[in-house]
Design an enzyme around this catalytic site. Sequence first.
Site, mmCIF file in Angstrom:
data_model
loop_
_atom_site.group_PDB
_atom_site.id
_atom_site.type_symbol
_atom_site.label_atom_id
_atom_site.label_comp_id
_atom_site.label_asym_id
_atom_site.label_seq_id
_atom_site.Cartn_x
_atom_site.Cartn_y
_atom_site.Cartn_z
ATOM 1 N N ASN A 253 0.876 -1.166 0.000
ATOM 2 C CA ASN A 253 0.000 0.000 0.000
ATOM 3 C C ASN A 253 0.916 1.220 0.000
ATOM 4 O O ASN A 253 1.549 1.539 1.001
ATOM 5 C CB ASN A 253 -0.907 0.013 1.233
ATOM 6 C CG ASN A 253 -1.799 1.233 1.295
ATOM 7 O OD1 ASN A 253 -1.425 2.335 0.920
ATOM 8 N ND2 ASN A 253 -3.018 1.054 1.790
ATOM 9 N N GLU A 284 -3.845 1.577 -3.042
ATOM 10 C CA GLU A 284 -3.980 3.003 -2.745
ATOM 11 C C GLU A 284 -3.000 3.836 -3.587
ATOM 12 O O GLU A 284 -2.254 4.662 -3.074
ATOM 13 C CB GLU A 284 -3.780 3.281 -1.242
ATOM 14 C CG GLU A 284 -4.464 4.550 -0.806
ATOM 15 C CD GLU A 284 -4.479 4.772 0.698
ATOM 16 O OE1 GLU A 284 -5.018 5.809 1.120
ATOM 17 O OE2 GLU A 284 -3.958 3.924 1.459
ATOM 18 N N TYR A 359 -7.680 -3.858 -2.231
ATOM 19 C CA TYR A 359 -7.648 -2.802 -1.221
ATOM 20 C C TYR A 359 -9.041 -2.737 -0.593
ATOM 21 O O TYR A 359 -9.970 -2.165 -1.145
ATOM 22 C CB TYR A 359 -7.271 -1.464 -1.859
ATOM 23 C CG TYR A 359 -7.223 -0.297 -0.899
ATOM 24 C CD1 TYR A 359 -6.789 -0.445 0.407
ATOM 25 C CD2 TYR A 359 -7.620 0.972 -1.314
ATOM 26 C CE1 TYR A 359 -6.734 0.625 1.288
ATOM 27 C CE2 TYR A 359 -7.577 2.058 -0.450
ATOM 28 C CZ TYR A 359 -7.130 1.883 0.853
ATOM 29 O OH TYR A 359 -7.092 2.943 1.714
ATOM 30 N N HIS A 497 2.494 2.379 5.195
ATOM 31 C CA HIS A 497 2.591 0.923 5.166
ATOM 32 C C HIS A 497 3.980 0.529 4.666
ATOM 33 O O HIS A 497 4.682 1.333 4.060
ATOM 34 C CB HIS A 497 1.563 0.318 4.208
ATOM 35 C CG HIS A 497 0.134 0.458 4.631
ATOM 36 N ND1 HIS A 497 -0.636 -0.594 5.049
ATOM 37 C CD2 HIS A 497 -0.667 1.553 4.692
ATOM 38 C CE1 HIS A 497 -1.861 -0.163 5.345
ATOM 39 N NE2 HIS A 497 -1.897 1.136 5.135
#
Length: 506
Positions: A253, A284, A359, A497
């Site tokens: 991410n 993302e 996601y 992340h």
Amino acid sequence: MLLGFRNFINFSCVGFQKNLKIHQGLFAIQVRTMGSGKNEKWAKLSVGASPNSQKNVSNENVVGTKLAEILSMKNDPGKLENMTVQELRTALRNVGASSKGRKQELISALKTILEEGIDGKNSLLSENESLEENASNQISSPKRKRSKTNEKDVADENLEIDIGIKTVKQSTSVETSDVSGKKRTTKRKVAAGSASVHVEVSQEVNESSYEKEPWTRFAHKKPQKGWVAYNPKTMRPPPLTRDTNVVKLLSWNVNGLRALLKLEGFSALELAQREDFDVLCLQETKLQEKDVETVRDLLEGYENSFWTCSIAKAGYSGTAIVSRVKPLSVKYGLGIADHDTEGRVVTAEFDSYYLLCVYVPNSGDGLKRLSYRIKEWDPSLSQYVKELEKSKPVILTGDLNCAHQEIDIYNPAGNKRSAGFTMEERESFEKNFLSQGFVDTFRIQHPNVVGYTYWGYRHGGRKTNRGWRLDYFLVSGSIADSVHDSYILPDVNGSDHCPIGLVIKC
């Protein structure tokens, strides 16, 4: 300085503090001399371990000096006779003997000590200090607030401190480890030697490495017995031989791909070269359709890339699969209009498996999307992967926005109603995926390891390793045994992340 009597010297380290950037202090060494009898005496040295402790360095040989002066009187009895009462009493006190009595009694007592090899009963410690010695001869430590510790025998390297009194070697080691992740080990077993004190002390204090490797700090508000911090340097299995067919997958991410690529010091190419992955899954990305062409050729050698973007909200969500190997087919979304406007799923079909980059929607502030998440999204995704499994195994990866168990989050008690750790989300994760036969590959490989993949920016979570494990590789039970390694790359920065990886035999 040589001591001219037959005895052993037993050393125990007290309050040893290593001279780290944030730790400067003193450590003391207690010296116990033991003769042929049962009586024991103690002396104490202090050695400076910081710039402010230079005056202590000059005192490091004070005990040896006093003892040597007294021993020199053994061959000169007249010197004892010429000493004043005060000098005699001082000498007796220096060796821990009683200093009461008249001059002749004091001389007699000192002669007896010299003949017997200095074997008094009293301590050379100052009056306001005390010593505790139990049957197990435990290492004593300075008074300070500390966590509960567990002890276990270990082998460790030695830090040798040469003080100049007597040679002592220590072989038994005790390691204490507390819930903060700090380890301290001190080796001890007395062996008489000659000339100078040679104390072997070993101490592992991870404070110095936390700045460089904060993920090695054990951080959890409700730790359980046996839990340890994740360290990829020591916990990953050795690579397979070259003749073994494997595929290496990476998932991340990135929290905005364009921002990541502009970040000074970050290189997608260097990451690809270091990790040598076959397929990269991104979540993302926050890209719009018009941005895709600018990043499509992101990595040299990865000619196949597949992107899906949110059309419901610009600069939001978005997923992608970037691959060396051309997949057999690619699909975007779940095939359900209510779920497919935010660019949350890409599916790539390869020879022996389906790969899903997902996601999962966050339940949001105030848990406003919690009902949608657990009643609509999770069941729909579960049904979708179960249909795929009818033809071949499935590998599902990405930010699944759920810390499944208490071990997966730093502060479980404080986040019971936080998005990603509500009981509803955790039960949905269990019901829709794990109970359906999917395997959490990291948890199977590391059942007692605290390893996080997300750290919030707001409170500087990375520096203190106060995080969540929200990113997963779930695989069909039929290929779970083919997983060679499921791992986390906490050293890769650029997002809130970090990447996770999977090596699977195919």
